[in-house]
Write a protein that holds these residues in place. Sequence first.
Motif, PDB file in Angstrom:
ATOM      1  N   MET A   1     -13.649  -4.690  38.850  1.00  0.00           N
ATOM      2  CA  MET A   1     -13.993  -6.095  38.794  1.00  0.00           C
ATOM      3  C   MET A   1     -12.935  -6.895  38.019  1.00  0.00           C
ATOM      4  SD  MET A   1     -16.147  -8.233  39.762  1.00  0.00           S
ATOM      5  CE  MET A   1     -17.009  -9.696  39.434  1.00  0.00           C
ATOM      6  N   VAL A   2     -12.447  -6.312  36.923  1.00  0.00           N
ATOM      7  CA  VAL A   2     -11.424  -6.984  36.122  1.00  0.00           C
ATOM      8  C   VAL A   2     -10.150  -7.156  36.936  1.00  0.00           C
ATOM      9  CG1 VAL A   2      -9.971  -6.788  34.070  1.00  0.00           C
ATOM     10  CG2 VAL A   2     -12.384  -6.184  33.932  1.00  0.00           C
ATOM     11  N   GLY A   3      -9.802  -6.154  37.738  1.00  0.00           N
ATOM     12  CA  GLY A   3      -8.605  -6.234  38.582  1.00  0.00           C
ATOM     13  C   GLY A   3      -8.692  -7.367  39.583  1.00  0.00           C
ATOM     14  N   VAL A   4      -9.857  -7.583  40.150  1.00  0.00           N
ATOM     15  CA  VAL A   4     -10.054  -8.665  41.111  1.00  0.00           C
ATOM     16  C   VAL A   4      -9.892 -10.014  40.425  1.00  0.00           C
ATOM     17  CG1 VAL A   4     -11.760  -9.780  42.620  1.00  0.00           C
ATOM     18  CG2 VAL A   4     -11.530  -7.299  42.632  1.00  0.00           C
ATOM     19  N   LEU A   5     -10.463 -10.155  39.233  1.00  0.00           N
ATOM     20  CA  LEU A   5     -10.348 -11.411  38.489  1.00  0.00           C
ATOM     21  C   LEU A   5      -8.907 -11.703  38.101  1.00  0.00           C
ATOM     22  CD1 LEU A   5     -13.521 -11.248  36.205  1.00  0.00           C
ATOM     23  CD2 LEU A   5     -13.162 -12.656  38.239  1.00  0.00           C
ATOM     24  N   VAL A   6      -8.171 -10.667  37.712  1.00  0.00           N
ATOM     25  CA  VAL A   6      -6.761 -10.843  37.366  1.00  0.00           C
ATOM     26  C   VAL A   6      -5.970 -11.267  38.596  1.00  0.00           C
ATOM     27  CG1 VAL A   6      -4.667  -9.634  36.618  1.00  0.00           C
ATOM     28  CG2 VAL A   6      -6.819  -9.280  35.388  1.00  0.00           C
ATOM     29  N   THR A   7      -6.222 -10.650  39.735  1.00  0.00           N
ATOM     30  CA  THR A   7      -5.535 -10.995  40.978  1.00  0.00           C
ATOM     31  C   THR A   7      -5.821 -12.438  41.374  1.00  0.00           C
ATOM     32  OG1 THR A   7      -5.639  -8.715  41.729  1.00  0.00           O
ATOM     33  CG2 THR A   7      -5.256 -10.389  43.413  1.00  0.00           C
ATOM     34  N   VAL A   8      -7.070 -12.843  41.287  1.00  0.00           N
ATOM     35  CA  VAL A   8      -7.451 -14.219  41.624  1.00  0.00           C
ATOM     36  C   VAL A   8      -6.767 -15.198  40.673  1.00  0.00           C
ATOM     37  CG1 VAL A   8      -9.380 -15.858  41.667  1.00  0.00           C
ATOM     38  CG2 VAL A   8      -9.629 -13.614  42.728  1.00  0.00           C
ATOM     39  N   ALA A   9      -6.710 -14.874  39.399  1.00  0.00           N
ATOM     40  CA  ALA A   9      -6.072 -15.746  38.411  1.00  0.00           C
ATOM     41  C   ALA A   9      -4.572 -15.886  38.691  1.00  0.00           C
ATOM     42  CB  ALA A   9      -6.304 -15.214  36.997  1.00  0.00           C
ATOM     43  N   VAL A  10      -3.911 -14.776  39.017  1.00  0.00           N
ATOM     44  CA  VAL A  10      -2.472 -14.812  39.310  1.00  0.00           C
ATOM     45  C   VAL A  10      -2.201 -15.651  40.552  1.00  0.00           C
ATOM     46  CG1 VAL A  10      -0.504 -13.402  40.047  1.00  0.00           C
ATOM     47  CG2 VAL A  10      -1.937 -12.652  38.137  1.00  0.00           C
TER      48      VAL A  10
END
Length: 134
Positions: A1-10
Amino acid sequence: MVGVLVTVAVVAVGLVVFLTSPAYRLHGPIPALQQLDLLYLDEPAPLAARLRLRPGDATLLVICRGCAPPAVDAAVVVSADPAVAEAYGLRTAEGAVGPGYAVIDAELRVRYRTFDPRLSVHAEEIAVLLGAVR
């Protein structure tokens, strides 16, 4: 889940950077009015005598009603004549004259033309085009 949020933020940050960049601002929101950013024409300049175009150096033909031409180191001709706009492909289907410009080389050949609603802001880009046809 954290990886998805980081990807969306980038991706979101990258999109914001792009949308606020000069490269994005060069293009209008209407696809038909976007600039091609290259010298793509090689045809005789229409109405050259009528416009008093002189061979020997690049000329910027500005086609618009009531606009200020950009400050460039070249001959500049301004016209609001609908017939000139029509001849240079810078009259809209609704009959509007420009705003836009054509770059004419030293041999009186049209090398580039585009609608440009903010042409006074693009003096540096226009200078590059004029320099390329000298």
